[in-house]
Design an enzyme around this catalytic site. Structure first.
Site, PDB file in Angstrom:
ATOM      1  CE  LYS A 187       0.672   1.530   4.326  1.00 36.28           C
ATOM      2  NZ  LYS A 187       0.921   2.926   4.782  1.00 36.28           N
ATOM      3  CB  THR A 244      -1.669   5.335   2.776  1.00 39.92           C
ATOM      4  OG1 THR A 244      -1.983   4.085   2.181  1.00 39.92           O
ATOM      5  CG2 THR A 244      -1.285   5.116   4.214  1.00 39.92           C
TER       6      THR A 244
END
Length: 328
Positions: A187, A244
Site C-alpha cells: 500500500k 494512505t
C-alpha cells in the site's frame, strides 16, 4: 495478578513514539531513539518535537539512546525503517523475547519480509506483526483506531493484544503474518501512485480506478507469497490502502503529490527527514514481483518514476495503452 509486560519500543520516529504513548497507559515502556538528542528531548519535555510535535507524552515513557536498556524488557516493538531493521537487530542484545514488527516494507536485495528478516536473526523469538490504517498523530492523540495484530502463536498474540489495547486502539488478531506484512508494504507504493494522480490533476475517477487496480496487484502478489485473501481485504490491506491513498498526512501520498506536479524524486526525498517507505519498497517490490511471476504494472511504474527512469506523462500513456483484459 501478574505485572504488565515491560515493553520496549525500538525507534522513536512518529509511529514509534505514538505506539509508546499507547502502551504507556497499560504499563512500563522504554523507548529507544537512534538520535541521542531525540531521547534527551523526550526526557526533558515529555514531547518528541522532531517527529511528533505538539503531542504531550506520558511521563512514564522512559526514553534512551542505549540499546542495552532494552534488555530489561519482556517484549519489543520494532519500529525502525524497514531497510534498517537488520542493522538495528544486529546491535540489539540477543534474547528470545517476543518481537512485534511495526515497520512496513520489503528488504532490498533479499526481497525478504520483515518477519523473515527477524526470524533469521532471532529464530528462537516469537514473531508478530502490527499493521493497519494508522496515522501516528491520530493514534498518539487517542483517536479511534483499529488494526491487525498477526502472529502464528495465539497465546503470544493474545498477550500482546491485551497489553497494547485501549478503548480507542483496537488490535484485531490474525494468524496470517505474511498477509499483514504484504498489505502494509504494497500500500505504501500504491499511495505514491495515488499522490501522482492527484498532483497531475487526473481526477477522482482515475484515483478510484488506481486504488481498485492497485488492490488487485496487492492481492495477486500476496497470494503468490502465501497470504490469505481475507487478510488482504482487511485492515492491514484494503483498510490501510484506503487511508494512505486519500490524505496528504501520508508521507507516501505527499511524495507522489510532488512527483505528479513535476518535482524530481531526488529533490523531494532529500528534503524529508522522515522516511517515505514506499520510495524504498517500490524497486524491491518490482523485483520481487518479477521473481514471483506476478504482473504489477502500477508498482513497476512507481519504481521507475521514483528512480527517475520515467516521466509522469510517459507512465500514464503507457498504463492507458495496456491491452484490454478481464477484470481480476
Amino acid at each position: 495478578m501478574s505485572a504488565p509486560l515491560h515493553l520496549g519500543v525500538v525507534g522513536a520516529g512518529a509511529w514509534g513514539t505514538a505506539l509508546a504513548q499507547v502502551a504507556a497507559a497499560n504499563g512500563p515502556v522504554t523507548l529507544w531513539a537512534h538520535e541521542p538528542a531525540v531521547a534527551d528531548a523526550i526526557r526533558a519535555s515529555h514531547e518528541n518535537p522532531l517527529f511528533l510535535p505538539g503531542v504531550p507524552l506520558d511521563p512514564a515513557i522512559r526514553a534512551t539512546a542505549d540499546l542495552a536498556a532494552l534488555d530489561a524488557c519482556d517484549a519489543l516493538l520494532l519500529v525502525t525503517p524497514a531497510q534498517h531493521l537488520r542493522a538495528v537487530m544486529d546491535r540489539m542484545p540477543p534474547s528470545a523475547r517476543p518481537l512485534l514488527l511495526c515497520s512496513k516494507g520489503i528488504e532490498a536485495g533479499s526481497t525478504a519480509l520483515m518477519s523473515e528478516v527477524a526470524a533469521g536473526l532471532r529464530p528462537e523469538a516469537p514473531i508478530a506483526v502490527l499493521s493497519g490504517p494508522t496515522f501516528a498523530a491520530e493514534v498518539a492523540r487517542g483517536l479511534p483506531t483499529a488494526l491487525t495484530l498477526a502472529c502464528a502463536d495465539a497465546a503470544v498474540a493474545d498477550a500482546l493484544a491485551a497489553r497494547i489495547a485501549r478503548p480507542g486502539f483496537r488490535p484485531y488478531r490474525s494468524d496470517d503474518v505474511v498477509g499483514a506484512e504484504i498489505g502494509g508494504a504494497v500500500k505504501n507504493v500504491l499511495a505514491i501512485a495515488c499522490g501522482v494522480v492527484e498532483g497531475a490533476g487526473l481526477g477522482r475517477n482515475a484515483r478510484a480506478a488506481l486504488i481498485a487496480r492497485g488492490f488487485a496487484e496487492m492481492t495477486r502478489f500476496g497470494l503468490a507469497r502465501g497470504a490469505r485473501a481475507d487478510t488482504l481485504a482487511g485492515l492491514s490491506g484494503l483498510g490501510d490502502l484506503v487511508l494512505t491513498c486519500s490524505s496528504e498526512q501520508s508521507r507516501n501520498f505527499s511524495l507522489g503529490l510532488g512527483l505528479g506536479r513535476g518535482e524530481p524524486a531526488a529533490a523531494l526525498l532529500a528534503l524529508r527527514r522522515t522516511v517515505a517507505e514506499g520510495a524504498h519498497t517500490a524497486p524491491v517490490l518490482a523485483e520481487a514481483a518479477i521473481r514471483a511471476g506476478v504482473d504489477m504494472p502500477i508498482s513497476a511504474a512507481v519504481a521507475r518514476l521514483v528512480a527517475g527512469y520515467a516521466t509522469v506523462d510517459g507512465i500514464v500513456d503507457e498504463l492507458l495503452a495496456r491491452p484490454l483484459r478481464p477484470e481480476g
